[in-house]
Design an enzyme around this catalytic site. Structure first.
Site, short mmCIF file in Angstrom:
data_model
loop_
_atom_site.label_atom_id
_atom_site.label_comp_id
_atom_site.label_asym_id
_atom_site.label_seq_id
_atom_site.Cartn_x
_atom_site.Cartn_y
_atom_site.Cartn_z
N HIS A 69 0.84 -1.21 0.00
CA HIS A 69 0.00 0.00 0.00
C HIS A 69 0.87 1.25 0.00
CE1 HIS A 69 0.53 0.71 4.38
NE2 HIS A 69 0.37 -0.59 4.53
N ASP A 71 -0.20 4.32 1.12
CA ASP A 71 -0.52 5.29 2.16
C ASP A 71 0.17 4.98 3.48
OD1 ASP A 71 -2.23 3.00 2.25
OD2 ASP A 71 -3.56 4.04 3.64
N GLU A 128 -5.18 1.87 2.45
CA GLU A 128 -5.17 0.64 3.25
C GLU A 128 -5.40 0.93 4.72
OE1 GLU A 128 -3.51 -2.51 5.83
OE2 GLU A 128 -2.80 -0.45 5.63
N HIS A 332 3.60 2.80 12.74
CA HIS A 332 2.75 3.86 13.29
C HIS A 332 3.39 4.61 14.46
CE1 HIS A 332 -1.08 1.60 11.68
NE2 HIS A 332 -0.12 1.71 10.77
#
Length: 356
Positions: A69, A71, A128, A332
């Site tokens: 992905h 993003d 995603e 993250h």
């Protein structure tokens, strides 16, 4: 570092410098598309929105796909700018998953694609990191029906270079507790909706995790309250309280079955509103492509205790696993980073796997 590690690190750094938080993937999609159209024929590249697939003609060969992905999650104001320091790549998306995108592109640049025993498909897609139904992978697969005939797919999510099988499904369910407002000095004149949630919260805490074996691998099913909202003034008994519960469930269980388990726990104490549902991913331990990749990785296989698009691929009857150079503990994070040497190791494993 080796010349290959240096090249992969620098390529990943260039991708990190193109911001692509979810919903803003166009600039990175444009960059990848320009690369793909220079690398493949016009017929070998298809773009839908800010997602694209690229690769050579299959010419009767089985097709293997690498899936990534474009993003990232939204940036953290305290996050660090993209940089390469020694063996570490820093920046939003370093582990999840722009390092993997750099590996995908380098493999296409370096391998003799027309001479391999397998046809390679590179799949890059948007959104995603958001709700299941908003992902760009579904529309891309619909535009290219040949992708639903893949022999095998690798979702290059961060796995610390372990091959991770299946994935847990995920539900987001809003529990709504109803009450009656009153002055906080005279609460007996109303019904406190926040207090009404107490029993459900106690039951969620007591439930803990439930181990489920699927395909020979242990997954943990959990229910977690993740967001709470209620009340409108500090001296008013609230008449409404909302609680988001995230349910994670093992391969082999349907969305509907997982929802019914939550409904049984709530037992009529709140209204249930399904917000988002993503299926679990099938374990494909019998696939020879999985077994070959596992052998080349040099590590034992692991269950994927998270949701990935292995689930979406499974829903189309495709065998798929998770394998990527990113670090799960870094995904993250506000100071997200990744090992550059891991990029080279992932490149080496996948190059040997594609060569058969």
């Amino acid at each position: 570092m080796s010349p290959l590690s240096t090249r992969l690190g620098e390529a990943a750094l260039e991708l990190l410098r193109v911001d692509s938080p979810i919903g803003h993937e166009q600039a990175l999609a444009d960059r990848v598309e320009a690369w793909a159209r220079a690398r493949f024929t016009a017929a070998g590249v298809t773009r839908v929105g800010h997602s694209l697939v690229a690769g050579p003609e299959a010419n009767g060969r089985p097709t293997l796909a690498l899936v990534g992905h474009l993003d990232t999650v939204p940036p953290n104001p305290a996050g660090s700018p993209p940089q390469l320091l020694g063996d570490r790549l820093f920046g939003l998306g370093a582990s999840d998953m722009k390092g993997a995108l750099a590996v995908m592109m380098a493999l296409a640049d370096d391998l003799p694609l027309d001479a391999l025993p397998y046809a390679l498909r590179l799949v890059f897609y948007e959104r995603e990191e958001g709700p299941f139904l908003e992902s760009g992978l579904g529309p891309l697969m619909d535009a290219r029906p040949d992708l639903k005939q893949l022999a095998f797919a690798v979702a290059m999510e961060p796995t610390d270079l372990a091959v991770q099988v299946g994935c847990v499904g995920s539900l987001h369910v809003k529990l709504v507790f109803h009450g009656q407002s009153a002055h906080a000095a005279r609460p007996w004149q109303g019904k406190n909706a926040v207090h009404a949630a107490g029993g459900v919260l106690v039951d969620l805490e007591a439930r803990g995790r439930k181990e489920v074996v699927a395909g020979g691998y242990s997954f943990f099913e959990v229910m977690s309250a993740t967001v709470a909202q209620g009340g409108h003034a500090r001296n008013v008994v609230p008449d409404r309280f909302e609680l988001n519960v995230n349910v994670r469930f093992a391969p082999g269980k349907s969305d509907a079955e997982a929802l019914e388990e939550l409904r049984a726990l709530v037992n009529g104490r709140a209204e249930l509103l399904l917000v988002d549902a993503a299926p679990s991913g099938r374990v494909c331990a019998q696939s020879p492509h999985f077994q070959r990749l596992l052998s080349l990785s040099g590590r034992p296989a692991e269950p994927k205790q998270a949701w990935t698009d292995v689930a979406r691929l499974s829903s189309w009857g495709l065998d798929a696993v998770n394998f990527g150079p990113g670090e799960t503990a870094q995904a993250h994070q506000k100071t997200e980073s990744a090992s550059v040497r891991a990029l080279e190791e992932a490149y080496d494993v996948l190059a040997r796997w594609l060569r058969g």
